[in-house]
Design a protein around this motif. Structure first.
Motif, short mmCIF file in Angstrom:
data_model
loop_
_atom_site.label_atom_id
_atom_site.label_comp_id
_atom_site.label_asym_id
_atom_site.label_seq_id
_atom_site.Cartn_x
_atom_site.Cartn_y
_atom_site.Cartn_z
N GLU A 15 48.51 1.51 -2.48
CA GLU A 15 47.74 1.16 -1.28
C GLU A 15 46.25 1.21 -1.58
OE1 GLU A 15 48.68 3.69 1.96
OE2 GLU A 15 50.53 2.63 2.50
N ILE A 16 45.85 2.27 -2.29
CA ILE A 16 44.42 2.41 -2.62
C ILE A 16 43.98 1.26 -3.52
CG2 ILE A 16 42.78 3.85 -3.89
CD1 ILE A 16 44.34 6.29 -2.89
N VAL A 17 44.83 0.89 -4.48
CA VAL A 17 44.51 -0.24 -5.35
C VAL A 17 44.30 -1.51 -4.51
CG1 VAL A 17 45.45 -1.80 -7.10
CG2 VAL A 17 45.64 0.68 -7.41
N GLU A 18 45.20 -1.76 -3.57
CA GLU A 18 45.09 -2.95 -2.74
C GLU A 18 43.87 -2.89 -1.83
OE1 GLU A 18 46.87 -5.70 -3.05
OE2 GLU A 18 47.78 -4.67 -4.75
N MET A 19 43.55 -1.70 -1.32
CA MET A 19 42.36 -1.56 -0.47
C MET A 19 41.09 -1.85 -1.26
SD MET A 19 43.05 1.64 2.13
CE MET A 19 43.56 2.83 0.89
N GLU A 20 41.04 -1.40 -2.51
CA GLU A 20 39.84 -1.64 -3.32
C GLU A 20 39.69 -3.13 -3.64
OE1 GLU A 20 37.58 0.35 -3.72
OE2 GLU A 20 38.39 2.37 -3.59
N LYS A 21 40.79 -3.83 -3.72
CA LYS A 21 40.70 -5.29 -3.92
C LYS A 21 40.18 -6.00 -2.67
CE LYS A 21 44.71 -5.79 -7.02
NZ LYS A 21 46.07 -6.40 -7.11
N THR B 299 30.78 1.08 0.59
CA THR B 299 30.52 2.48 0.31
C THR B 299 29.32 2.93 1.12
OG1 THR B 299 30.06 4.14 -1.38
CG2 THR B 299 29.02 2.01 -1.68
N CYS B 300 29.35 4.18 1.56
CA CYS B 300 28.18 4.76 2.20
C CYS B 300 27.51 5.77 1.27
CB CYS B 300 28.58 5.43 3.51
SG CYS B 300 29.76 6.79 3.31
N ASN B 301 27.94 5.71 0.03
CA ASN B 301 27.40 6.63 -0.97
C ASN B 301 25.96 6.23 -1.29
OD1 ASN B 301 26.81 8.18 -3.23
ND2 ASN B 301 28.88 8.02 -4.06
N PRO B 302 24.97 7.11 -1.04
CA PRO B 302 23.57 6.76 -1.32
C PRO B 302 23.29 6.52 -2.80
CG PRO B 302 23.78 9.10 -0.81
CD PRO B 302 25.10 8.48 -0.50
N GLU B 303 24.18 7.01 -3.67
CA GLU B 303 23.98 6.81 -5.10
C GLU B 303 24.05 5.33 -5.46
OE1 GLU B 303 23.28 8.93 -7.61
OE2 GLU B 303 22.94 10.45 -6.05
N TYR B 304 24.72 4.55 -4.61
CA TYR B 304 24.85 3.12 -4.93
C TYR B 304 23.47 2.47 -5.00
CZ TYR B 304 25.68 -1.84 -4.38
OH TYR B 304 25.64 -3.21 -4.56
N MET B 305 22.65 2.63 -3.96
CA MET B 305 21.33 1.99 -3.94
C MET B 305 20.42 2.57 -5.01
SD MET B 305 21.45 -0.45 -1.85
CE MET B 305 19.70 -0.87 -1.95
N ILE C 166 31.63 3.96 -8.45
CA ILE C 166 32.08 4.61 -7.21
C ILE C 166 33.57 4.37 -7.00
CG2 ILE C 166 31.84 4.53 -4.70
CD1 ILE C 166 28.84 3.91 -5.17
N VAL C 167 34.04 3.16 -7.32
CA VAL C 167 35.47 2.85 -7.18
C VAL C 167 36.31 3.76 -8.08
CG1 VAL C 167 37.24 1.09 -7.58
CG2 VAL C 167 35.08 0.47 -6.47
N LEU C 168 35.87 3.89 -9.33
CA LEU C 168 36.62 4.74 -10.25
C LEU C 168 36.64 6.18 -9.76
CD1 LEU C 168 35.46 3.44 -13.77
CD2 LEU C 168 37.55 2.88 -12.50
#
Length: 667
Positions: A500-506, A511-517, A579-581
C-alpha cells in the motif's frame, strides 16, 4: 593374560600366607584402611561413577605378555585365565580382602546384577564363563565390568581394575579395531585424576617403547600417580638396576621389581624363590630391598590406596551432594501428574503466561538474560540490524541511480511531457513519471524485507514456546501450528501494508518536511557552477556537485535546450527521494513494532487457545492428562539417580569420622 606366573600366596592352609600377619602398627593402619576401602567399594557397586563421580581406583595396565596377570595372581594367590591372545576381555575389578579368621577362602563373581560363588580351583573357568556372558563368545571385548571378590587369609586389602593387555595386531577372531577399542577403554579408566596407574613392564623390553607407558604419560605427564611393576627380571637382569634408578619414563611413585611364579611352583615356593633371587643373583641383589618383592608391592599399593582414598573422599562426598541437590531440583521442575481438565488448564495458562513474559523481554524490552550466550535471541538488537541493512539497500539503489547518465533521463522525460504553456514551469507529469520509475525500481525491497524479518520472528517465537512447553510434548505440535499460522497472517498483513505504501508513493508527491526546501535550495545553489561547466568547453567535463557526487557533463554540452529545467527537476527528485526512502524505513519500523506488540500481548494467546480448546481445537488440553513418555522416562531416571546418590551419601557418611590426612604416596 600372559604365561608368566605370579608369586604370592601359599597353597590353602598348607603354605605360609602371602603377607605375614602385620605388626601392631600395621594392624592399626589396616583398621583405618578397611572402612575407606569398603566405602569406595560400596560406591563402586552402587555404580555411582555413572553419575559422573569418579572414584579412586588402582588401574592395572600393561602391554600384552608383560606379565600383568601373573602379578595379579601373585597378589591374590589365585589362578587367573590363561591362553593365547587377550584373555582379559572386560574390565576385571578385583576386590581382595584379608580374612584371617575364615575357615576357608571365599570367592565370588558379581556381574549383570547377579552373584556367582566359586572355588579357587575353578576360578579361571568361572571368569571365562562370566566373560563370555558379558562380552560374548569369541575374542571381542566389552566395557561392562566383572567384579571378582577374594576373601582369604594373607591377601592385601586392595581393589584393582585389570584391563585388557594392549595389542596392536588383531589375531583371528578379534575385531580389526581391537587396538583402538582397548586404548579407549584404558584411557577411560586412567584419565581421571583419582586413578592410580599400576603399569606392568617387562624387563626384557625398553620401557620407553611400551605402549602402556605412552598411554599413562598422555594423562599423567609427571608420573605423580603412576607406579611401575617390573617383571621377568631373571630373564634380563643386565641393566635392570640402571633402568629402575635412572627413571627415564617418569614413574613418580617408583618401581617395584618382582619375580612371578614359574611352572608348577606353589605361591609359597615362588615367594621363597623370589627372595632368594634378589638376595643371591649377582646383578639383582644390588637392587635396593625396599623396591623388590611381591610383599613390598602389596604394602606399597595398600599405602598408596589409603592415601588417595583419604585425599579424594571429601571431594567425592561434595560431588555426591552437589549432584543430589541438582537432581532433586530438576525433579521438582518436572510437571506434576495432572488429574483433571481444570489442573491441565491451569498448567497450560502458566505455560502461556511464562512464554509471553519471555517474549516481552526479548522482543519488546531488549532483555536477554534468559539467552545470554545466544546472540540470535537478542531480538531487539537483531531487528535494528535488519532495519539498518534494509535502509542501506534502499539508499544504495538511489545513489547508484544518481551518478549514472546524469540528467539524460530528466531531459527525455521533459521532452515527452512538454505541452502548451509558459516555458519556465516544470510539468508535474515529468516529476511524477520520474518518481514512479524510482518507486518501481525498489518495489521488490519492502516485501523481501517483510519476509526476512517475519521469518526471524517466527523462529524466535517458536523457540520460546517450545522451551516453555517442553514438559508437555503433547502441546507442542498444536502450539507450533498456531504460532506459525498467526505469524503467516501477520506477515501477510505487513506485506499488504508495505505494498500500500509503495502504491501511495507512486500516486502523489507530497511532504511537509521542511528539509525538502532546505535541501533543494542547497542543491540549486550549484546551478551556476554547473551551467558554467556546460557552456565552457575548455573546462574539464567532470565536476563534483555536493549531494550528488562526480558527474560527466560532456554529453550535455550539445543538448542545452531544457538543461536548466532538467537540472531543477533532478534536484527536486533527488531531495524528495531521500524523504521517500526515509518513509519506507520509518513506516516499516513502526508497523513492525506495532505488530510485534500485538503479537505478544494479544494475538498469540488467542490463536493458541483457539487451536487447543476452541470449537475446532485439537483437544491438546485433555492430552495433557496423559504424561508424555519422555517426561515419564526423565522422572524415572531422576528418581533412580536420586536413590543411588542418597544410598551413596549414606555409605560414605558412616566412615567420615575415620578419614585421615596423614598418608603419603611415598610412605
Amino acid at each position: 593374560m600372559g604365561d608368566d606366573r605370579a608369586l604370592v600366596h601359599g597353597v590353602p592352609e598348607a603354605e605360609p600366607p602371602l603377607i605375614a600377619r602385620p605388626a601392631p602398627l600395621a594392624d592399626s593402619y589396616n583398621d583405618r584402611i578397611r572402612p575407606l576401602l569398603d566405602a569406595v567399594d560400596k560406591l563402586r557397586n552402587l555404580n555411582v561413577m555413572k553419575e559422573g563421580i569418579p572414584l579412586p581406583t588402582i588401574v592395572v595396565v600393561g602391554d600384552q605378555s608383560s606379565g600383568k596377570s601373573s602379578v595379579l595372581e601373585s597378589l591374590a594367590g589365585i589362578n587367573l585365565p590363561r591362553g593365547q591372545g587377550i584373555c582379559t576381555r572386560v574390565p576385571l575389578i578385583m576386590r581382595l580382602q584379608d580374612n584371617p579368621h575364615a575357615d576357608r577362602p571365599e570367592l565370588y563373581l558379581e556381574f549383570n546384577g547377579k552373584v556367582v560363588h566359586t572355588k579357587e580351583d575353578n576360578i579361571s573357568v568361572a571368569i571365562n564363563d562370566a566373560t563370555d556372558e558379558i562380552a560374548g563368545h569369541g575374542k571381542g571385548i566389552s566395557n561392562a565390568p566383572l567384579t571378582l571378590v577374594v576373601k582369604k587369609d594373607g591377601v592385601p586389602d586392595l581393589t584393582m581394575v585389570d584391563l585388557p593387555g594392549i595389542t596392536r595386531v588383531p589375531v583371528h577372531g578379534q575385531p580389526e579395531d581391537i587396538y583402538e577399542r582397548i586404548s579407549e577403554m584404558i584411557m577411560e579408566y586412567i584419565r581421571p585424576e583419582e586413578s592410580i596407574i599400576l603399569n606392568v613392564l617387562s624387563a626384557t623390553v625398553d620401557f620407553s617403547t611400551c605402549e602402556s607407558i605412552r598411554m599413562s604419560q598422555m594423562v599423567d605427564k609427571t608420573g605423580k600417580r603412576t607406579l611401575a611393576v617390573v617383571t621377568k627380571g631373571d630373564k634380563a637382569p643386565e641393566g635392570l638396576l640402571e633402568k629402575v634408578t635412572a627413571d627415564d619414563v617418569n614413574i613418580g611413585l617408583g618401581y617395584v621389581c618382582v619375580r612371578n611364579r614359574i611352572g608348577d611352583e606353589s605361591y609359597g615356593e615362588a615367594r621363597l624363590e623370589e627372595a632368594k633371587l634378589f638376595e643371591t643373583h649377582p646383578l639383582m641383589c644390588k637392587i635396593d630391598k625396599s623396591i623388590v618383592g611381591v610383599p613390598v608391592l602389596a604394602q606399597k599399593l595398600t599405602q598408596i590406596q589409603a592415601t588417595i582414598m583419604a585425599k579424594c573422599l571429601p571431594e567425592i562426598i561434595k560431588k555426591i551432594n552437589d549432584k543430589l541437590k541438582a537432581n532433586v531440583a530438576e525433579l521438582k521442575k518436572l510437571p506434576k501428574n495432572l488429574s483433571s481438565v481444570a489442573e491441565a488448564m491451569t498448567a497450560f495458562m502458566q505455560i502461556l503466561g511464562s512464554a509471553k513474559e519471555s517474549l516481552r523481554k526479548i522482543l519488546l524490552r531488549g532483555e536477554f538474560d534468559e539467552y545470554p550466550e545466544e546472540k540470535n535471541m537478542h531480538c531487539t538488537a537483531r531487528l535494528v540490524e535488519m532495519l539498518n541493512r534494509y535502509s542501506d539497500e534502499l539508499q544504495n539503489c538511489a545513489e547508484n541511480d544518481l551518478r549514472t547518465n546524469f540528467l539524460l533521463e530528466e531531459l527525455e522525460v521533459l521532452e515527452e511531457a512538454k505541452g502548451i504553456g509558459l516555458p519556465n514551469f516544470l510539468p508535474r507529469t515529468a516529476f511524477l513519471t520520474l518518481l514512479q520509475r524510482k518507486v518501481r525500481g525498489i518495489s521488490s525491497k519492502p516485501p523481501s524485507f517483510v519476509a526476512r524479518v517475519w521469518e526471524y520472528i517466527e523462529g524466535v517465537v517458536i523457540r520460546v514456546l517450545m522451551r516453555h512447553s517442553e514438559n508437555y510434548p503433547q502441546l507442542q505440535s498444536s502450539t507450533r501450528k498456531a504460532a506459525s499460522s498467526l505469524i503467516n497472517k501477520m506477515k501477510e498483513k505487513a506485506m499488504d501494508r508495505m505494498m500500500e505504501i509503495v502504491e501511495m508513493e507512486k500516486l502523489a508527491d507530497y511532504t511537509c518536511n521542511p528539509e525538502y526546501m532546505l535541501e533543494w535550495n542547497s542543491l540549486m545553489s550549484q546551478q551556476n557552477i554547473f551551467m558554467e561547466a556546460i557552456n565552457n568547453v575548455s573546462k574539464p567535463s567532470y565536476i563534483v556537485l555536493n549531494g550528488i557526487g562526480e558527474v560527466d557533463v560532456e554529453n550535455l554540452r550539445h543538448r542545452k535546450q531544457h538543461i536548466q529545467e532538467a537540472f531543477d527537476l533532478k534536484m527536486r527528485i533527488t531531495t524528495y527521494w531521500k524523504i521517500v526512502l526515509g518513509r519506507f524505513v520509518d513506516s516499516m519500523a513502526l508497523h513492525l513494532l506495532f505488530s510485534v506488540q500485538n503479537l505478544v500481548s494479544n494475538d498469540m494467546e488467542k490463536e493458541i487457545v483457539g487451536e487447543l480448546i476452541g470449537p475446532n481445537g485439537s483437544g491438546g488440553i485433555e492430552r495433557m492428562l496423559e504424561e508424555a513418555a519422555s517426561v515419564a522416562a526423565k522422572r524415572d531416571k531422576l528418581n533412580r539417580s536420586i536413590k543411588l546418590l542418597r544410598d551413596s551419601a549414606a555409605e560414605v557418611a558412616k566412615i567420615m569420622d575415620i578419614i585421615s590426612t596423614d598418608f603419603d604416596y611415598t610412605d
